[in-house]
Design a protein around this motif. Structure first.
Motif, PDB file in Angstrom:
ATOM      1  N   LYS A   1      36.846  43.736  29.154  1.00  0.00           N
ATOM      2  CA  LYS A   1      36.074  42.759  28.514  1.00  0.00           C
ATOM      3  C   LYS A   1      34.965  42.993  27.675  1.00  0.00           C
ATOM      4  CE  LYS A   1      35.423  38.399  27.974  1.00  0.00           C
ATOM      5  NZ  LYS A   1      36.433  37.440  27.234  1.00  0.00           N
TER       6      LYS A   1
ATOM      7  N   SER B   1      34.478  39.718  33.778  1.00  0.00           N
ATOM      8  CA  SER B   1      35.665  39.878  32.987  1.00  0.00           C
ATOM      9  C   SER B   1      36.387  38.822  32.365  1.00  0.00           C
ATOM     10  CB  SER B   1      36.897  40.812  33.673  1.00  0.00           C
ATOM     11  OG  SER B   1      37.023  40.176  34.878  1.00  0.00           O
ATOM     12  N   GLN B   2      35.814  37.679  32.872  1.00  0.00           N
ATOM     13  CA  GLN B   2      36.356  36.331  32.172  1.00  0.00           C
ATOM     14  C   GLN B   2      35.473  35.912  31.064  1.00  0.00           C
ATOM     15  OE1 GLN B   2      36.797  34.099  35.580  1.00  0.00           O
ATOM     16  NE2 GLN B   2      39.206  34.136  35.290  1.00  0.00           N
TER      17      GLN B   2
ATOM     18  N   SER C   1      33.805  29.591  34.516  1.00  0.00           N
ATOM     19  CA  SER C   1      34.679  30.384  33.615  1.00  0.00           C
ATOM     20  C   SER C   1      35.766  28.998  32.806  1.00  0.00           C
ATOM     21  CB  SER C   1      35.602  31.237  34.275  1.00  0.00           C
ATOM     22  OG  SER C   1      36.426  30.634  34.863  1.00  0.00           O
TER      23      SER C   1
ATOM     24  N   THR D   1      35.069  39.252  38.655  1.00  0.00           N
ATOM     25  CA  THR D   1      36.020  38.568  37.946  1.00  0.00           C
ATOM     26  C   THR D   1      35.392  37.680  37.075  1.00  0.00           C
ATOM     27  OG1 THR D   1      37.104  38.358  40.068  1.00  0.00           O
ATOM     28  CG2 THR D   1      37.914  36.962  38.578  1.00  0.00           C
TER      29      THR D   1
END
Lengths: 1152, 144
Positions: free
Chosen positions: A189, A153-154, A116, A150
């Motif tokens: 996202k 959503s990044q 990320s 996670t």
């Protein structure tokens, strides 16, 4: 700040110190070594060497097959570290993905983390992550599912969303809140990067919003904020839900661990407030749903902590965004006041920001805080200053533009930040374009050495104004002043400014007759010899010379220049020189390349040169050699050594066209666009948007600047007039012993150091805030109450033809001086303001005494009716000095106890009017010798305004003229002022002017604006403005008709308005009591009362009737009004409500 | 919206950086130096918000460290100012008395904590327990 926070804050620094706990660190690790190594380094060069070494070692290890995942994790952290310092570690990206794929627990998490951090959305390696994510989403290990969600959503490739969407959706039903929450965030996202992909699952968002877990619910709010902003109308139905949620949060219904410093979920509250503000914007009914919870939020957020202030700020913003409600606005305004006045700098900043937001709707709020704003202008902290300027920019009007522009320029003079310069420069340009003011241009043209942002000037010059003659004048002015600057000492001027000079001379020096182009050329040529001239400046100068080059004298200058500078190392300069030389010898070509007087008309450039196609094919057919790129050509030719190194971009044909386009715009467009690298959209001065000059007044004429200087002078005059020296006033009043009282009653803005400085500030304030608020009532409603309330009410009347009691009542309480406020208790300051005599310092004797002393009132033949009607009017008949924000703020003048009665000749009514009902005499305006006051007199068929002009000085005032105008009233002079326009007012005498007023169209209040101009003995001509407010009942007369006539009229009228009014319940016959009250107060005629119904009639002065049918229904008085005039029923209804409200709140006792 | 979060020490060395809007790698260092310069030299009594180009910086100072957050105009400065404090409180809770060294040597964990709090430039969680839950779960997994 609360004690808790104070403690935490003081405790934390010690916690964060470097040497607190040396034992905790793994000092042997490689990461440790790296960090230590870097910390010890002193130079950037050493750092680079160290990192490169580190990268090499990382690279070796990551590709080794023997590296364990554990080691890999450490390597990744080191790679992250290197990238954080700005060194690319792209070789490790693929290994980050591998680590995410193969690692377990923390190793895997670090792998995802590295992904990320390293990869952006469009990176192709990201596709390799999809399988890992898919696998982890299906894992039975919740931690892995969490990690996958996670990272999704990044960062996730847009195209692969369909692959994982079903899995993510499935997670929305997961029993664990953390999984559900992260799934919602993943959908958020998706919504951000590909809204179409999640179109079909909007109902799932709703489910998330209703989730029993507050975390999941708040996660869904992110999606909702986005969606609501995009399409507010589709989500109005959710308003109730958001309001309920906010109510619960504010009420402390969330688990205690959502609290932050005992404030319940502050960021959630802020998020909800934002959503509400979008939903309630321009939507009355939706706004009404949220009033209660907003009020609650304001009330709850009383704790003294930063985070509550953050909530308050958001709340205030919401209140000012949604459909207004007077009561809330008042509270919000108070809140802003607390911010602005706070000693804490962060809060002050926030207050200014809120003000900046709010003044667009309610400029009076700025007036309220003018002294604080003035102080902030001189604040040592730049950001406070900046925000204040932003605020000033928003309140600019025709009257204060000069002062504000000066302030902006002053800031610019000291600003070194390019970005600020461009931003503020753009604002100045905007103002310059909006208010073409001599001050601005003289400032820009003649004092520009202070690194003024030149582009706006060029744009203004180039765009020009309405009249070409004005343009010419302005351009000539610029040419003249710049020529003299160049002749003087150009070395001292800033680069940017030299560029502007070059451009202006290049474009416009031909306008000056008798000016030899060669002279200009020589002046410009010296710029090339200046040592500190940048190459950019030199190019500008050369381009300008190219435009001017005409005639043999010029050619020789050009030739000489070319010889001298052909060895320049700067390729761009050499290019320009070459152009100059070339075009100087080809006059025809020059005219075509650089046409004169085309202004800003964009040149169309056919970059493909298609228009030459025919020519090319012809030439080729004729056996010409095919085209070769310039560099190739030049290499082959190798004639001129100087040209052989030129890059392609600067080859002659292209650069010629491109430069001429740019130059035609303005010199800085080029430099701007390069320095900004296109990231500012609104600031670019280029394009028409910033320079629309339509509707601009004509300010420049043959004799130069035309009008408007008068306004500037007037502003200053006003400032002087309205800030009289307290001392002199005292002496005049002859009561020096009053001085201490003055000091005591002064509700000034805190302790003031010196009266001098203070006065200076006040003067500044008066010029800055002049013309703010609506034209008339600036004086008495300085506290920002009466006027906005009244306005809001008017809006309401128009909007729905009725009015809600609350707003109108609060309006009353604010605008009336002597009625106790029925709803909100005004603060002490407001009380003080309200109870002190209105208007400026000196008040004629009658108004000085209490407003209701009976001896003020003449005996009248219909005592009760007239008295009540007229006394009521002192509420609204508040005279004000217009264009003068200072009058009421200057505490000295306001609460000054000096009584001018002994000095001023007292006004008295003309004999023929003495028996008629009249209002009190109220002061309009005054200065040292002259005082104007007025009263109204009613006859059966007209309304008269009597203006008294009393001259208390020994000498006569000459050339006195009075002008009255009004949008709502027809004003005609009955007597007084026999001369056509001007006359004298003898010393110690009173001149009486009589005006007859006839309403042209009914409205609740009618404003009368006046302008008195006069000349004191051998003094300058002066003028002063004032205004006078009348209300509808002044023009209402009873209409005596029979029931039959009434019936006919009723059928003939339309324009229905229906409304329920309060019934006076205490009397045995409520209908009659209510109607009697209305009759007495508003001069209505009761035609008939039958059982529970009554009919009432009245007329507007000499004209249109208004009929009212009243019926008792469910404890209310249901009224139905009809009139041929559409506005009349609304207005009359307003006054009925007001009369009843006043009566019910006991104000009536005042009138008895 | 939040554009980036920086943790910098007094010497101007970056200890942590997280960008929520793409900024080219090679431009980051120069920008960070510029940003830090804008905050480091400010006096204590001055405003904690600074203008920087077309956006704003909110900074908070803790002993040797500065936390600097870049935000857009529409963001509520004071709420971000408190968000920083919330973040530091959580770090303090996790590292039990956090120091600059903790942040330097546990950069990955600080990132994991920050990821729980801010995503895509928006505040997604502020509850201490919930923010720390994934990380503590990983820690217990590693220890067992």
């Amino acid at each position: 700040m609360s004690d808790v926070v104070e403690k935490t804050l003081t405790a934390l620094p010690s916690l964060l110190s470097l040497d607190s706990q040396p034992g905790k660190l793994s000092s042997t690790s490689k990461l440790g070594n790296l960090i230590r190594g870097i910390t010890e380094l002193t130079s950037k060069h050493d750092e680079e060497k160290l990192i490169q070494r580190e990268l090499v070692s990382i690279k070796e290890q990551v590709s080794s097959p023997n590296t364990s995942m554990r080691q890999m994790k450490e390597l990744m952290v080191r790679a992250i570290y290197c990238e954080m310092l700005g060194y690319e570690a792209s070789f490790s990206y693929i290994h980050a993905i591998k680590l995410a794929q193969q690692g377990t627990a923390l190793d895997k998490r670090v792998g995802y983390l590295a992904v990320s951090l390293f990869l952006n959305e469009s990176h192709e390696l990201l596709l390799l992550l999809v399988n890992t994510v898919l696998k982890d989403l299906q894992s039975t290990n919740l931690i892995e599912v969490c990690m996958a969600l996670t990272v999704v959503s990044q960062v996730f490739p847009k195209d692969m969303i369909p692959a994982i969407l079903p899995l993510v959706e499935e997670k929305l039903n997961h029993p664990k809140e953390i999984i559900r929450r992260k799934a919602v965030l993943a959908l958020y996202k998706f919504y951000l990067i590909a809204p179409n992909q999640v179109q079909h699952i909007h109902n799932k968002f709703r489910k998330a919003l209703c989730d029993k877990d507050p975390g999941v619910m708040s996660a869904s709010l992110h999606i909702y904020l986005e969606m609501v902003m995009e399409k507010p109308e589709s989500y109005k139905d959710l308003t109730v839900s958001f309001v309920t949620i906010l109510k619960q949060v504010v009420g402390g219904k969330l688990p205690i661990d959502f609290n932050y410093h005992s404030v319940p979920a502050p960021w959630l509250q802020i998020q909800l407030l934002r959503i509400l503000s979008v939903l309630g914007k321009n939507d009355r009914s939706t706004s009404e749903i949220m009033y209660e919870v907003l009020d609650e939020s304001l009330r709850r957020a009383e704790m003294n902590h930063n985070i509550t202030y953050a909530i308050l700020f958001e709340c205030v913003k919401t209140i000012y965004t949604i459909h207004p409600k007077a009561e809330l606005l008042e509270k919000a305004a108070k809140c802003i006041g607390n911010f602005v006045l706070s000693p804490k700098i962060n809060l002050k900043y926030l207050g200014l920001k809120a003000l900046t937001y709010v003044v667009q709707q309610d400029a009076n709020l700025a007036l309220q805080h003018q002294m604080t704003i003035i102080e902030c202008l001189d604040h040592p902290d730049l950001i406070i200053k900046r925000e204040t300027l932003e605020l000033l920019f928003r309140i600019t009007n025709g009257q204060n533009v000069k002062v504000i522009v000066e302030k902006l320029l002053e800031f610019l003079r000291h600003s070194k930040d390019d970005y600020v310069t461009i931003d503020l420069g753009g604002k100045v340009a905007e103002l310059a374009e909006k208010y073409p003011f001599q001050a601005i241009f003289s400032n820009l043209l003649l004092k520009p050495a202070n690194c003024f942002p030149s582009f706006c000037l060029c744009d203004c010059l180039a765009t020009g104004f309405e009249s070409t003659e004005d343009d010419r004048q302005l351009r000539l002015l610029a040419v003249d002043s710049y020529l003299s600057l160049l002749q003087d000492r150009p070395a001292k001027l800033p680069q940017r400014f030299l560029q502007v000079i070059s451009w202006v001379l290049g474009e416009y020096s031909c306008l000056k007759e008798g000016l030899e182009p060669a002279t200009v050329l020589r002046l410009l040529a010296q710029l090339l010899d200046l040592r500190h001239s940048s190459s950019e400046t030199k190019s500008w100068a050369l381009t300008a010379m190219t435009k001017l080059c005409e005639g043999p004298a010029c050619v020789s200058v050009a030739q000489e220049l070319a010889d001298r500078h052909c060895g320049s190392l700067d390729t761009v300069v050499r290019q320009r020189l070459h152009e100059l030389q070339h075009l100087a010898s080809h006059a025809e070509l020059r005219v075509r390349a650089l046409p004169r007087n085309v202004g800003l008309a964009p040149l169309e450039v056919d970059s493909s040169l298609s228009f030459l196609d025919g020519f090319v094919s012809e030439a080729l057919a004729a056996g010409a050699a095919p085209y070769k790129p310039p560099h190739q050509r030049r290499e082959e030719l190798a004639q001129e050594k100087a040209l052989s190194v030129e890059p392609y971009g600067l080859s002659l044909p292209l650069s010629l066209s491109s430069c001429s386009i740019a130059e035609r715009l303005s010199p800085t467009v080029l430099s701007m666009s390069s320095s900004l690298s296109g990231n500012s959209n609104e600031l670019s001065p280029k394009g028409g948007s910033a320079l629309k000059l339509e509707g601009v007044r004509r300010v420049w004429g043959k004799e130069g600047y035309l009008a408007k200087t008068e306004v500037a002078v007037k502003v200053e005059e006003m400032a002087q007039m309205e800030v009289p020296c307290p001392l002199s006033a005292l002496q005049e009043g002859g009561s020096a012993s009053q001085a201490p009282i003055v000091a005591l009653t002064t509700p000034g803005p805190g302790p003031t150091p010196t009266p001098e400085a203070d006065r200076e500030k006040q003067r500044l304030a008066s010029s800055l805030f002049v013309g703010l608020g609506s034209q008339s009532s600036t004086g008495p409603c300085l506290m920002g109450k009466a006027e906005p309330a009244r306005h809001r009410f008017r809006r309401k009347v128009k909007g729905q033809g009725s009015s809600s009691g609350a707003s109108e009542r609060s309006c009353d309480s604010a605008s009336s001086c002597h009625s106790p406020a029925p709803i909100s208790a005004p603060s002490a300051v407001e009380n003080l303001l309200c109870s002190s005599p209105l208007g400026s310092g000196s008040t004629p004797s009658l108004a000085d005494s209490a407003p209701h002393l009976p001896h003020d009132r003449p005996a009248t033949n219909s005592p009760r009716r007239a008295q009540e009607d007229l006394t009521e009017d002192t509420n609204t008949g508040a005279p004000v000095v217009e264009a003068n924000g200072m009058a009421a703020v200057d505490p000295d003048t306001r609460s000054h106890p000096y009584d001018p009665e002994h000095f001023r000749p007292s006004p008295h009514l003309p004999d023929e009017l003495s028996g008629l009902p009249r209002s009190e005499i109220t002061p309009l305006c005054s200065d040292a010798s002259l005082a104007l006051s007025a009263c109204r007199v009613q006859t059966d068929h007209s309304s008269l305004l009597i203006v008294f002009v009393s001259n208390s000085s020994d000498s006569a005032t000459r050339r006195f003229a009075l002008q009255m105008t009004s949008g709502d009233l027809e004003v005609s002079r009955v007597s007084g002022g026999t001369g056509p326009e001007e006359e004298q007012v003898e010393g110690h005498s009173v001149a009486v002017y009589q005006y007859s007023l006839v309403p042209t169209r009914p409205s609740v209040h009618m404003e009368l604006a006046g302008l008195a101009s006069y000349q004191q003995r051998d003094g300058e001509p002066q003028s002063t403005r004032f205004s006078y407010t009348l209300s509808l009942p002044n023009f209402i007369r009873p209409l005596t008709v029979s029931t039959e006539e009434y019936g006919r009229l009723w059928l003939a009228s339309s324009n229905d308005t229906k409304q329920n009014l309060t019934l006076l319940g205490e009397s045995p016959d409520p209908l009659r009591a209510t109607l009697d009250l209305l009759r007495d107060k508003l001069q209505l005629h009761i035609v008939d009362i039958i059982a529970s119904e009554g009919i009432v009639a009245c007329q507007l002065l000499q004209g249109q009737p208004c009929l009212m049918h009243c019926r008792i229904s469910a404890g209310c008085l249901a009224v139905w009004l009809r009139s041929p005039l559409p506005e009349l029923p609304d207005c009359l209804l307003y006054h009925c409500q007001r009369a009843l409200a006043e009566h019910l709140h006991g104000v009536a006792s005042d009138y008895a | 919206m939040i554009k980036f979060v920086l943790m910098v020490n007094r010497q101007g060395q970056t200890r942590l950086s997280r960008y929520y809007q793409p900024v080219e790698l090679r431009r980051r260092a120069a920008m960070e130096a510029d940003v830090v310069r804008g905050c480091l030299y400010r006096k204590k009594e001055e405003c904690s918000f600074v203008e920087y180009k077309d956006f704003k910086l909110v900074y908070r100072h803790y002993a040797s460290l500065y936390v600097v957050v870049g935000i857009t105009e529409s963001e509520n400065e004071l709420s971000v100012y408190e968000l920083v404090h919330n973040f530091v409180e959580i770090l303090d809770k996790y590292f039990s008395r956090v120091s600059e060294l903790d942040i330097m040597f546990n950069m990955d964990k600080v990132h994991i904590i920050l990821d729980e709090m801010i995503q895509n430039g928006h505040v997604v969680e502020t509850n201490h327990t919930r923010i720390l839950a994934p990380l503590t779960a990983l820690d217990t997994l590693a220890h067992s």
